[in-house]
Design a protein around this motif. Sequence first.
Motif, PDB file in Angstrom:
ATOM      1  N   VAL A  38      43.920  38.741  30.432  1.00 16.40           N
ATOM      2  CA  VAL A  38      44.158  40.037  29.796  1.00 16.40           C
ATOM      3  C   VAL A  38      43.537  41.133  30.650  1.00 16.40           C
ATOM      4  CG1 VAL A  38      44.194  39.068  27.450  1.00 16.40           C
ATOM      5  CG2 VAL A  38      42.055  39.969  28.383  1.00 16.40           C
ATOM      6  N   GLY A  39      43.977  42.351  30.397  1.00 14.39           N
ATOM      7  CA  GLY A  39      43.405  43.490  31.091  1.00 14.39           C
ATOM      8  C   GLY A  39      43.438  44.714  30.204  1.00 14.39           C
ATOM      9  N   GLU A  40      42.648  45.687  30.576  1.00 16.86           N
ATOM     10  CA  GLU A  40      42.585  46.946  29.834  1.00 16.86           C
ATOM     11  C   GLU A  40      43.651  47.900  30.354  1.00 16.86           C
ATOM     12  OE1 GLU A  40      41.025  47.461  27.201  1.00 16.86           O
ATOM     13  OE2 GLU A  40      39.435  45.967  27.195  1.00 16.86           O
ATOM     14  N   THR A  41      44.096  48.779  29.468  1.00 19.02           N
ATOM     15  CA  THR A  41      45.088  49.781  29.833  1.00 19.02           C
ATOM     16  C   THR A  41      44.576  51.162  29.449  1.00 19.02           C
ATOM     17  OG1 THR A  41      46.260  49.788  27.714  1.00 19.02           O
ATOM     18  CG2 THR A  41      46.935  48.122  29.340  1.00 19.02           C
ATOM     19  N   VAL A  93      38.871  51.172  30.830  1.00 17.22           N
ATOM     20  CA  VAL A  93      39.325  50.941  32.206  1.00 17.22           C
ATOM     21  C   VAL A  93      38.180  51.227  33.177  1.00 17.22           C
ATOM     22  CG1 VAL A  93      40.855  51.805  34.034  1.00 17.22           C
ATOM     23  CG2 VAL A  93      41.782  51.241  31.769  1.00 17.22           C
ATOM     24  N   ALA A  94      37.469  52.313  32.946  1.00 12.52           N
ATOM     25  CA  ALA A  94      36.370  52.688  33.840  1.00 12.52           C
ATOM     26  C   ALA A  94      35.248  51.660  33.837  1.00 12.52           C
ATOM     27  CB  ALA A  94      35.821  54.063  33.454  1.00 12.52           C
ATOM     28  N   ARG A  95      34.981  51.050  32.694  1.00 11.95           N
ATOM     29  CA  ARG A  95      33.860  50.107  32.629  1.00 11.95           C
ATOM     30  C   ARG A  95      34.267  48.658  32.856  1.00 11.95           C
ATOM     31  NH1 ARG A  95      31.744  48.733  26.590  1.00 11.95           N
ATOM     32  NH2 ARG A  95      33.507  47.437  26.107  1.00 11.95           N
ATOM     33  N   ALA A  96      35.524  48.409  33.192  1.00  9.34           N
ATOM     34  CA  ALA A  96      35.968  47.044  33.489  1.00  9.34           C
ATOM     35  C   ALA A  96      35.137  46.493  34.634  1.00  9.34           C
ATOM     36  CB  ALA A  96      37.455  47.044  33.848  1.00  9.34           C
ATOM     37  N   GLY A 104      47.021  50.393  36.003  1.00  5.85           N
ATOM     38  CA  GLY A 104      46.903  51.746  36.536  1.00  5.85           C
ATOM     39  C   GLY A 104      47.938  52.691  35.963  1.00  5.85           C
ATOM     40  N   ILE A 105      47.841  53.938  36.377  1.00  4.71           N
ATOM     41  CA  ILE A 105      48.767  54.982  35.943  1.00  4.71           C
ATOM     42  C   ILE A 105      50.208  54.599  36.260  1.00  4.71           C
ATOM     43  CG2 ILE A 105      49.545  57.302  36.602  1.00  4.71           C
ATOM     44  CD1 ILE A 105      46.711  58.220  36.494  1.00  4.71           C
TER      45      ILE A 105
END
Length: 112
Positions: A38-41, A93-96, A104-105
């Motif tokens: 998984v990942g953050e968006t 996203v910044a603290r991943a 990303g954008i």
Amino acid sequence: MKLATSKGLTLILLLCGWLFCGTALALTVDQAKQQGRVGETLSGYLAAVQQDGETQALVTRINQAREQQYQQVAKNNQVSTADVARLAGQKLVARAGKGEFVRGINGQWLQK
């Protein structure tokens, strides 16, 4: 202007407090992030990098909990849920951590 700044600060403090709690879910999410599942968006919601059923179930469960929390924070601060989610997304996203995936954008997955 001062009232808007105060509300913004309150929103940020509440959101940060929520992001750093949730130990029961954090271990599961942390494991999934470390495994690259998984990942953050930037939308504030978790997304599946791997498309298996277990990962999808985790993403659904976490995002439902996040949506409820975002709604509560938005209600308490008289802002939109979408604004709360976007702010949370930027912070998540910044603290991943190193090696974790973020979208990303441009919509592409990046590994930090």
